[in-house]
Design an enzyme around this catalytic site. Structure first.
Site, short mmCIF file in Angstrom:
data_model
loop_
_atom_site.label_atom_id
_atom_site.label_comp_id
_atom_site.label_asym_id
_atom_site.label_seq_id
_atom_site.Cartn_x
_atom_site.Cartn_y
_atom_site.Cartn_z
N TYR A 255 -2.00 -0.59 10.14
CA TYR A 255 -2.39 -0.71 8.55
C TYR A 255 -1.31 -0.83 7.92
O TYR A 255 -1.03 -1.53 7.07
CB TYR A 255 -3.93 -0.41 7.02
CG TYR A 255 -4.13 -0.38 6.47
CD1 TYR A 255 -4.36 -1.28 5.95
CD2 TYR A 255 -3.74 -0.06 5.28
CE1 TYR A 255 -4.54 -2.13 4.59
CE2 TYR A 255 -3.61 0.23 4.06
CZ TYR A 255 -3.93 -1.62 3.73
OH TYR A 255 -4.08 -1.78 2.28
N SER B 260 1.14 -1.13 0.00
CA SER B 260 -0.19 0.52 0.18
C SER B 260 1.06 1.40 0.00
O SER B 260 1.66 1.27 0.57
CB SER B 260 -1.23 -0.34 1.52
OG SER B 260 -1.31 1.29 1.50
#
Length: 321
Positions: A153, A128
């Protein structure tokens, strides 16, 4: 034809990628836990769409279930594994951290172990852009330092890259990590801002605009993403340690308020806006340097924000009638 496992196949990118791979002659098995992080019916509808492809099959498997995953790998002998199964969402990771440990860390080590004991030609996994944190060096390049994540995350995605590198080094698993930058398009995730903005604007409900709409995002249309991913399937790294990470983004960041204005113009209705400060875990800007991916597969994102959002709004109105 290659035999390809796509984990998270009922998800947004997993659905589009599985469809692309089938249409381009590959045999695809999709697995997914079908959890209730967002509307399960949307996930099931994606799978029902994929079942129309002659080269697609599906099994409800959770990557955290190691015995079931190991049995699947041993029986199927996949050529390529594309791991898109993960618990997504920056803000949700602050509220429900253990879901991210389970799926993004335990689930991912299960994938790595399965590839170790059932060798594959190429493992591709989702990282990501969030791992860049609040870096003030833009555009973000793969050689930038990424050791200051601002959300759990992001930390799990950084951990995935380190775990995958160690397995490439120890066991020679050819591995590519893809740092996704804000992917959007039809069949998207309801927890994404553009999805909820569209819903609320159409319904006349106010939208929350964080950081007063000043953050920049490298919004990337899903068709551009999956075409590049499909091209990468047959281009496994061949270095001494066969590992690499690549940015996969649009290379054209858009200010959030401009994004909202474009959406208003497409829908033909002005949004009721609640202006709010930046949320915990959010970053000010994302901006992908995609030079590496361009050299590898000729990646050239071609869908601008007006066209991409028009495609999404058309799908949204049709799907939700």
């Amino acid at each position: 034809m290659q035999k390809i496992l796509v984990t998270g196949a009922a998800g947004f990118i997993g659905y589009h990628l599985s469809s692309w791979l089938c249409k381009n002659g590959h045999q695809v098995m999709g697995i997914d836990s079908l959890n209730n992080y967002y509307d399960v019916n949307l996930k099931l509808d994606r799978i029902n769409q994929l079942r129309r492809e002659s080269h697609f099959s599906f099994r409800p498997v959770n990557i955290c279930d190691k015995p079931e995953l190991d049995a699947l790998f041993a029986a199927q002998k996949f050529d390529v594994v594309i791991n898109l199964a993960a618990q997504a969402g920056v803000r949700n990771s602050i509220e429900k951290p253990y879901a991210y440990i389970d799926s993004n860390l335990i689930g991912f080590i299960n994938i790595l172990e399965a590839c170790r004991h059932n060798p594959v030609k190429h493992l591709i996994f989702a990282s990501s852009s969030s791992i860049y944190g609040n870096s003030d060096r833009i555009p973000f390049s793969e050689d930038h330092i990424t050791d200051a994540p601002v959300s759990l995350y992001a930390a799990t995605k950084k951990a995935n890259e380190l775990m995958a590198h160690s397995y490439a080094h120890l066991y020679g698993i050819p591995t590519t990590g893809l740092r996704f930058f804000t992917v959007y398009g039809p069949w998207g995730r309801p927890d994404m801002a553009y999805f909820s903005f569209t819903k609320n604007i159409i319904e006349g409900t106010p939208i929350n605009v964080y950081n007063h709409g000043n953050q920049m995002r490298d919004f990337t249309y899903v068709d551009d993403i999956v075409e590049a991913m499909g091209a990468l399937v047959s281009k496994a790294p061949e270095h001494n340690i066969p590992f690499r990470v690549c940015n996969i983004g649009n290379h054209q960041p858009v200010r959030l308020m401009d994004f909202i204005n474009t959406l208003e113009n497409i829908i033909g209705k002005e949004a009721k806006k609640i202006m709010l400060p930046r949320q915990s875990g959010d970053v000010d800007a994302t901006y992908a340097d995609v030079t590496k991916l361009t050299h590898l597969v000729g990646f050239q994102p071609k869908t601008d924000i007006e066209e991409g959002l028009s495609q999404f709004v058309n799908w949204y109105k049709k799907y939700y009638q």
